[in-house]
Design an enzyme around this catalytic site. Structure first.
Site, short mmCIF file in Angstrom:
data_model
loop_
_atom_site.label_atom_id
_atom_site.label_comp_id
_atom_site.label_asym_id
_atom_site.label_seq_id
_atom_site.Cartn_x
_atom_site.Cartn_y
_atom_site.Cartn_z
N SER A 109 0.79 -1.23 0.00
CA SER A 109 0.00 0.00 0.00
C SER A 109 0.82 1.28 0.00
O SER A 109 0.25 2.36 -0.18
CB SER A 109 -0.96 0.01 1.19
OG SER A 109 -2.07 -0.79 0.92
N HIS A 350 2.70 6.18 5.65
CA HIS A 350 1.96 5.09 5.04
C HIS A 350 2.70 3.80 5.36
O HIS A 350 3.63 3.77 6.14
CB HIS A 350 1.77 5.27 3.53
CG HIS A 350 0.42 4.82 3.08
ND1 HIS A 350 0.04 3.50 3.06
CD2 HIS A 350 -0.67 5.52 2.69
CE1 HIS A 350 -1.21 3.41 2.65
NE2 HIS A 350 -1.67 4.62 2.42
N GLY A 352 2.56 -0.78 4.09
CA GLY A 352 1.88 -1.74 3.24
C GLY A 352 2.00 -3.16 3.71
O GLY A 352 3.03 -3.55 4.29
N GLY A 356 3.09 -12.22 3.09
CA GLY A 356 4.52 -12.52 3.08
C GLY A 356 5.44 -11.34 2.95
O GLY A 356 6.66 -11.51 2.97
#
Length: 516
Positions: A109, A350, A352, A356
């Site tokens: 992300s 941010h 993400g 995995g």
């Protein structure tokens, strides 16, 4: 039409895509960027205190990796005019090669700020308007609510305030029409909250913004990002397709089996339709270059103007509602989570998460500090949380700390309004709408948190999973491990117009309360 791009040589397709989530997200922004008007792409002479802090960070990373069986990680720091970029561990437990600062990971992300920055380049050029409706650019756009379909703006896509179901992961293949077909399929997405009313993390909304980029540039989304950002910023190791990265070293994804990391090639695959919200592959070095661009005046490393300082600042201005996304949020900017601190120094953040691979990313404009960390296992969340959700890095490199959060013990009557069953929805890769149920029950002054199986039975948490929730202020909780240790993440409850609890927001997702 097929794209012609190959997947990771160790990947396999066919698995439904799981949530791409900014686990380290959320941060309050300043309207001023550090060192505005000058280039940040330079260094200063070494300092003993800088070397000491870099050494402490390295020791912290190695300790966390050993404690949580994380095979590999890479870090990038910008601090006092110096870069610190290095790797730790190995790329793959089955075929170990050393990780370095140029090893490639999925950043998940953290792709979203790339999408947002590309949009702002077109806003800067007068080709897009953040406050125009999506239908200005995509006349046929629709979700289930006709009023929202007609009125939602480009800005509301980028600040996660559109209000419809955001975890829509249907796979439309590898062709160049994947994103077009994905957006057309959004007509089925239900509205969870009023447009602009609540922050709810929304992958599908960012994908719509990616489709807008396609329409306005006349190219694929991936090519638009290359042309608008990756090539001008000289991010040569940052791409969406592995056949554009031949000859570079990849970090393989790992799952956890009996407390140990095990390579799982199936974890690499992601549908192309999700590229705008989480498809980029990158390195710690390239991530740090991107971070320094956002600390600067909008210039590329060679001095070429990419974005005006005003557009950079606008990305960091609160324009959407706040809440929680692992940390507390003052609100959302243009794809940036805006995180408050106890010293009122804003952090722009941010992160993400895909199966995995887990990463964290933040900049502190007022302190001229940037940080990124990339990992290659499911247990990598423990490292990203320790460095990007907790304030260990912020304290040492920026001199700031999280808002205070001391766990409280509440009475049964105080906990009663929060008890009950909650449900969140996800549309899987095959298009199936799936409900995920959890149950919260009062237990020893806290809320016991249990995910429910399809047979409606509680599933006991494993190592590192959330076991309980402890309130630290009204409607806000810390997540706790099975031993009662805070995991670092924060979540919150949202009340309706009559004061009743309506939603539990965890990981930025809205879980609707069903029954007491």
């Amino acid at each position: 039409m097929e794209s012609g791009h190959e997947e990771h040589p160790q990947a396999s397709s066919g698995l439904p895509r799981r949530a791409v989530l900014g686990a380290a997200a959320g941060v309050a922004v300043a309207a001023t960027g550090a060192a505005a008007g000058c280039s940040l792409f330079r260094s200063t002479p070494p300092r003993d205190d800088v070397d000491r802090l870099f050494g402490e960070l390295d020791d912290k990373i190695e300790k966390e990796m050993q404690a949580h069986a994380i095979p590999g990680a890479a870090v990038g720091v910008w601090y006092k005019g110096r870069e610190h970029v290095r790797g730790f561990g190995v790329t793959n437990v089955d075929n170990p090669e050393p990780v370095d600062g140029d090893t490639l990971f999925r950043i998940a992300s953290t792709t979203k700020p790339f999408t947002g920055t590309a949009v702002m380049r077109l806003v800067d050029a007068g080709k897009l308007d953040l406050d125009a409706t999506v239908r200005t650019y995509l006349p046929d756009f629709a979700v289930a609510d006709p009023t929202v379909s007609a009125g939602v703006t480009l800005r509301e896509l980028l600040n996660h305030a559109s209000g419809w179901l955001g975890d829509y992961f249907q796979d439309f293949g590898r062709g160049e029409d994947a994103l077009t077909r994905f957006v057309a399929g959004m007509a089925r997405l239900p509205q969870l909250s009023s447009r602009g009313g609540l922050f709810a993390y929304n992958n599908s909304a960012i994908d719509v913004a990616g489709r807008v980029l396609e329409k306005v540039t006349g190219s694929t989304y991936e090519q638009a990002i290359e042309n608008l950002l990756l090539d001008p910023l000289e991010l040569h190791r940052t791409r969406f397709f592995t056949d554009e990265l031949v000859g570079y070293r990849f970090a393989a994804p790992h799952k956890m089996v009996n407390g140990q990391a095990a390579f799982d090639p199936s974890m690499w695959y992601l549908p192309r339709s999700g590229d705008p919200d989480g498809g980029l592959i990158s390195s710690a070095r390239d991530q740090l270059t991107f971070a320094r661009f956002h600390l600067g005046d909008g210039s590329a490393p060679n001095g070429t103007r990419i974005l005006s300082p005003g557009m950079l600042r606008e990305m960091r201005v609160v324009s959407g509602p706040g809440g929680t996304l692992a940390v507390e949020l003052n609100g959302m900017g243009v794809t940036w989570a805006l995180r408050p601190t106890d010293q009122r120094v804003p952090v722009v953040q941010h992160g993400g998460d895909v199966p995995g691979q887990h990463s964290g990313f933040f900049v502190v404009p007022d302190r001229d500090v940037a940080f990124t960390v990339l990992t290659n296992s499911e247990s990598g969340t423990r490292l990203t949380s320790a460095l990007c959700v907790d304030d260990w890095v912020l304290k040492r490199f920026a001199g700031i700390s999280n808002l205070p959060a001391t766990p409280r013990t509440l009475s049964a009557s105080q906990l009663a309004p929060y008890e009950g069953r909650y449900v969140a929805q996800v549309i899987e890769g095959d298009g199936t709408l799936r409900d995920f149920h959890t149950r919260l029950t009062a237990d020893k002054g806290r809320l016991r948190y249990r995910v429910l199986s399809p047979q409606d039975q509680p599933i006991d948490p494993g190592p590192g999973d959330t076991d309980a929730l402890a309130f630290y202020r009204d409607d806000y909780v810390l997540t706790l491990d099975v031993d009662g240790t805070p995991r670092g993440s924060r979540a919150d409850f949202i009340r309706g117009s009559t004061g009743q609890v309506v939603w539990f927001r965890l990981g930025g997702r809205l879980n609707r309360k069903l029954i007491a």
